[in-house]
Design a protein around this motif. Structure first.
Motif, PDB file in Angstrom:
ATOM      1  N   ILE A 113      -2.623   4.294  -7.052  1.00  0.00           N
ATOM      2  CA  ILE A 113      -1.515   4.105  -6.103  1.00  0.00           C
ATOM      3  C   ILE A 113      -1.227   2.619  -5.930  1.00  0.00           C
ATOM      4  CG2 ILE A 113      -0.660   4.653  -3.791  1.00  0.00           C
ATOM      5  CD1 ILE A 113      -1.224   7.092  -5.602  1.00  0.00           C
ATOM      6  N   GLN A 114      -2.279   1.804  -5.930  1.00  0.00           N
ATOM      7  CA  GLN A 114      -2.054   0.347  -5.883  1.00  0.00           C
ATOM      8  C   GLN A 114      -1.269  -0.079  -7.127  1.00  0.00           C
ATOM      9  OE1 GLN A 114      -6.273  -0.077  -5.242  1.00  0.00           O
ATOM     10  NE2 GLN A 114      -5.960  -1.364  -3.440  1.00  0.00           N
ATOM     11  N   SER A 145       0.812   1.792  -8.799  1.00  0.00           N
ATOM     12  CA  SER A 145       2.191   2.269  -8.626  1.00  0.00           C
ATOM     13  C   SER A 145       2.997   1.311  -7.752  1.00  0.00           C
ATOM     14  CB  SER A 145       2.153   3.691  -8.041  1.00  0.00           C
ATOM     15  OG  SER A 145       2.968   3.820  -6.918  1.00  0.00           O
ATOM     16  N   GLU A 146       2.367   0.823  -6.684  1.00  0.00           N
ATOM     17  CA  GLU A 146       3.065  -0.100  -5.779  1.00  0.00           C
ATOM     18  C   GLU A 146       3.320  -1.444  -6.472  1.00  0.00           C
ATOM     19  OE1 GLU A 146       3.973   0.925  -2.569  1.00  0.00           O
ATOM     20  OE2 GLU A 146       5.104  -0.928  -2.408  1.00  0.00           O
ATOM     21  N   LEU A 147       2.333  -1.923  -7.222  1.00  0.00           N
ATOM     22  CA  LEU A 147       2.504  -3.204  -7.918  1.00  0.00           C
ATOM     23  C   LEU A 147       3.629  -3.114  -8.953  1.00  0.00           C
ATOM     24  CD1 LEU A 147      -1.236  -4.255  -8.476  1.00  0.00           C
ATOM     25  CD2 LEU A 147       0.411  -5.312  -6.899  1.00  0.00           C
ATOM     26  N   GLY A 153       6.093  -0.912  -8.755  1.00  0.00           N
ATOM     27  CA  GLY A 153       7.323  -0.434  -8.137  1.00  0.00           C
ATOM     28  C   GLY A 153       7.765   0.908  -8.701  1.00  0.00           C
ATOM     29  N   TRP A 154       6.787   1.707  -9.145  1.00  0.00           N
ATOM     30  CA  TRP A 154       7.088   3.040  -9.695  1.00  0.00           C
ATOM     31  C   TRP A 154       6.722   4.113  -8.680  1.00  0.00           C
ATOM     32  CZ3 TRP A 154       4.842   3.473 -15.360  1.00  0.00           C
ATOM     33  CH2 TRP A 154       5.398   2.449 -16.159  1.00  0.00           C
ATOM     34  N   PRO A 155       7.419   5.256  -8.715  1.00  0.00           N
ATOM     35  CA  PRO A 155       6.987   6.376  -7.858  1.00  0.00           C
ATOM     36  C   PRO A 155       5.688   6.971  -8.376  1.00  0.00           C
ATOM     37  CG  PRO A 155       8.780   7.072  -9.297  1.00  0.00           C
ATOM     38  CD  PRO A 155       8.589   5.594  -9.530  1.00  0.00           C
ATOM     39  N   SER A 156       4.956   7.625  -7.493  1.00  0.00           N
ATOM     40  CA  SER A 156       3.701   8.234  -7.928  1.00  0.00           C
ATOM     41  C   SER A 156       3.575   9.664  -7.416  1.00  0.00           C
ATOM     42  CB  SER A 156       2.516   7.404  -7.437  1.00  0.00           C
ATOM     43  OG  SER A 156       2.487   7.402  -6.032  1.00  0.00           O
ATOM     44  N   LEU A 157       2.981  10.493  -8.247  1.00  0.00           N
ATOM     45  CA  LEU A 157       2.694  11.881  -7.893  1.00  0.00           C
ATOM     46  C   LEU A 157       1.173  11.998  -7.825  1.00  0.00           C
ATOM     47  CD1 LEU A 157       5.187  13.507 -10.431  1.00  0.00           C
ATOM     48  CD2 LEU A 157       5.517  13.314  -7.955  1.00  0.00           C
ATOM     49  N   SER A 195       8.808  16.191  -7.654  1.00  0.00           N
ATOM     50  CA  SER A 195       9.501  15.721  -8.849  1.00  0.00           C
ATOM     51  C   SER A 195       9.931  14.278  -8.650  1.00  0.00           C
ATOM     52  CB  SER A 195      10.728  16.609  -9.096  1.00  0.00           C
ATOM     53  OG  SER A 195      11.311  16.267 -10.331  1.00  0.00           O
ATOM     54  N   CYS A 196       9.892  13.490  -9.726  1.00  0.00           N
ATOM     55  CA  CYS A 196      10.400  12.129  -9.625  1.00  0.00           C
ATOM     56  C   CYS A 196      10.883  11.644 -10.991  1.00  0.00           C
ATOM     57  CB  CYS A 196       9.356  11.183  -9.051  1.00  0.00           C
ATOM     58  SG  CYS A 196       8.028  10.787 -10.174  1.00  0.00           S
ATOM     59  N   PRO A 197      11.804  10.669 -10.982  1.00  0.00           N
ATOM     60  CA  PRO A 197      12.299  10.126 -12.250  1.00  0.00           C
ATOM     61  C   PRO A 197      11.253   9.245 -12.926  1.00  0.00           C
ATOM     62  CG  PRO A 197      13.286   8.959 -10.387  1.00  0.00           C
ATOM     63  CD  PRO A 197      12.481  10.075  -9.812  1.00  0.00           C
TER      64      PRO A 197
END
Lengths: 259, 343
Positions: free
Chosen positions: A130-131, A133-135, A137-141, A168-170
């Motif tokens: 998750i860190q 993903s934040e770094l 700037g992407w969405p995370s499931l 769901s996410c792009p």
């Protein structure tokens, strides 16, 4: 379809983690193997690429001493190649440091999807993906028990306390997968032979234009001050079931006001 | 068996007096469901109030306004509610709001519970602030060097003590059931403010396509007085069903070891252990569970423990009040029949 799978290589004897008495860090000088919980991510990635009909699975890892035993395992399962970051300056890295390094690797190899385990078996912090993903700037499931591509989006099933969610996410996106989500394949003999010839790119921090001293703001860090034995619960009585043990259980449950 | 001391906020001063040191404010990210704070929210408030009076709760989601009042009655001096955050998942925008607020006010620490959302928000905040986090915290203590955290290692056999350096705010992820909530004080004088969280860009692009509520039969793992857990010893999903049957008869909750979850016999949400839930029920019944350290950490602080395993050397017996050497598939049917006969 390019999928990167984050693989942690952990001490083979991970049932009992051994700490260096001086540094109080986990000892990683022994044999390292792929964390079992990463096999699910590798399996799901191979299936997604298989269903897409094109693409490759790239294993990414950060480990000391150019350790690649665990990567060879993932390559034997069917991943195409691996990228390993190994640098003395990364000893004792925590989840944020690992995420910072892997973010640079992801920027370099440009996958559509990054898959990681929910948490490692040895450290179990459970925040690195998750860190990352934040770094990025992407969405995370997070906590996915299945992954599918539907109409160009990544779709995941999450079994939470308050029900089952379909999310769901792009793309590009990050997913973390729970253990037991799929049955990971065992490497075939042919897979093991082929894995020996598959490329592993080993990078230092300088290759990624990273400086470990700049990973955190204001030089923030954490330290382990001590590791001491904890008070243990004493063992009780052990009996062998002679065919009437249920009577004993009922009497205890009643004594404990549980029935 | 003697009662074990509960982990919790070890106070430096046994008479209850706090450190003279100036401890800054602590923020607590308090999750709630339809207006009712989760038990972990009250535990976080209890942990924070043991260190300082200056405690703020941050809450969000549908029902946040109703939850805010209850948070004020359980130790929060001020509450910030971030609205319902629909239609995405809450974590990216809550983390964005926290990052903004931290930049304005610099609290000493931010506490999160180890839950799906708590872990995700803490991780996002850590990355946004580029500050480390301490996870799996089971105890906190205020020392002359500032706050230190305790963590269990190797299934709780060892206790590690850690602290932050230059990390204000320290980001702490606390394990459930390790900290005592405070008694309710009503009415409270806590203030409640709404704050609109900023947009979080692409990280907020996750949408819920479908949601199927699981009908909860009996109590949840967290709340159950009795937990019956099954492990690898059952051998098949059909036989594992006996665990659920026993739990139901005892009005308890069903748990599973990681091996049972990996085998697909139970969902991840039922997993008890280091990589799952920590439970501390009145009675814990471990069936066909070997007692890997990763499992023991999740259940060994239960008040009473019964273990059934066919291996007389099973590690689970080392923490049990009663260990029974038996094949679960032979003993459980008899136990179930005996309980049914009592009805």
């Amino acid at each position: 379809m390019r999928i990167a799978v984050c693989v942690k290589q952990i001490p083979k004897e991970h049932e009992r983690i051994v700490f260096d008495p001086e540094s109080l860090r986990v000892r990683r000088d022994g044999k390292l193997i792929m964390d079992d919980s990463d096999a699910y991510g590798v399996e799901l990635a191979l299936r997604l690429v298989g269903e897409a009909g094109e693409g490759e699975v790239i294993v990414v890892s950060m480990a000391p001493h150019d350790e690649e035993t665990g990567l060879r395992h993932a390559l034997a399962m069917g991943a195409a190649r691996a990228v390993l970051v190994s640098d003395d300056a990364l000893g004792g890295s925590d989840a944020l440091r690992t995420a910072t390094v892997l973010a640079a690797v992801v920027a370099r190899i440009k996958p559509d999807i990054v898959i990681a385990g929910t948490e490692s078996t040895d450290g179990y912090t459970g925040t690195m993906p998750i860190q990352l993903s934040e770094l990025l700037g992407w969405p995370s499931l997070a906590f996915s028990s299945s992954l599918d591509l539907v109409a160009g989006e990544l779709r995941a099933r999450r079994e939470a306390d308050d029900g089952v969610f379909e999310l769901s996410c792009p793309l590009p996106a990050i997913a973390t997968v729970t253990s037991g989500s799929v049955e990971p394949r065992y490497p075939s003999l042919r897979g093991i032979m082929e894995a020996r010839r598959k490329p592993i790119e080993t990078l230092r921090l300088s290759d990624l234009a990273l400086n470990a001293a700049e990973f955190e703001a204001d030089g923030a860090s954490e330290e382990v001050r001590s590791i001491v034995p904890a008070q243990q619960r004493a063992a009780g009585e052990v009996i062998v079931d002679d065919g009437t043990a249920e009577v004993r259980v009922l009497s205890l449950l009643s004594e404990w006001k549980a029935i | 068996m003697t009662a074990l001391p509960k982990y919790g906020c070890f106070r430096c001063f046994p008479n209850g007096r706090r450190s003279e040191m100036n401890m800054g404010s602590i923020w607590v990210v308090a999750e709630q469901h339809r207006g009712q704070p989760l038990p972990i929210a009250f535990e976080l408030l209890g942990a924070a109030r043991d260190l300082t009076d200056n405690v703020r709760a941050i809450t969000f989601g549908q029902g946040a306004t109703a939850a805010a009042k209850l948070l004020g009655e359980h130790g929060a001096r001020s509450i910030v509610e971030l609205g319902d955050l629909a239609p995405g998942l809450p974590a990216p925008r809550v983390a964005a709001a926290l990052a903004e607020m931290v930049a304005e006010e610099r609290p000493e620490a931010v506490f999160f519970g180890t839950t799906f959302d708590g872990r995700e928000i803490a991780a996002r905040l850590s990355a946004r602030l580029r500050r480390p986090l301490l996870a799996n915290v089971i105890g906190l203590e205020l020392t002359v060097d500032g706050p230190v955290a305790h963590h269990g290692l190797n299934g709780g056999e060892e206790l590690a003590t850690t602290r932050f350096i230059n990390a204000r705010p320290g980001i702490y992820l606390l394990r459930p059931k390790c900290f005592a909530p405070r008694d309710r004080e009503s009415p409270s004088t806590a203030t409640v403010a709404h704050r609109e969280p900023p947009e979080a860009g692409a990280t907020d692009a996750v949408r819920v396509v479908a949601h199927q509520e699981v009908v909860q039969h009996g109590p949840t793992l967290d709340a159950a007085e009795i937990v019956v857990t099954g492990g690898r010893g059952f051998g098949s999903v059909e036989k594992f069903a006996q665990v659920e049957q026993l739990a139901e008869l005892l009005k308890g909750a069903t748990g599973a070891t990681r091996a049972a979850v990996d085998a697909g016999w139970a969902p991840y949400s039922a997993q008890v252990g280091q990589t799952g839930k920590i439970v501390k029920p009145n009675v814990y019944i471990a069936c066909g569970v070997s007692g890997a350290t990763q499992h023991l950490v999740g259940m060994k602080d239960s008040s009473h423990i019964i273990a059934i395993n066919k291996d007389p050397e099973a590690a689970i017996f080392s923490v049990s009040d009663l260990g029974i050497v038996a094949d679960v598939n032979a003993l459980l049917p008899r136990l179930i029949r005996a309980l049914e006969a009592r009805r």
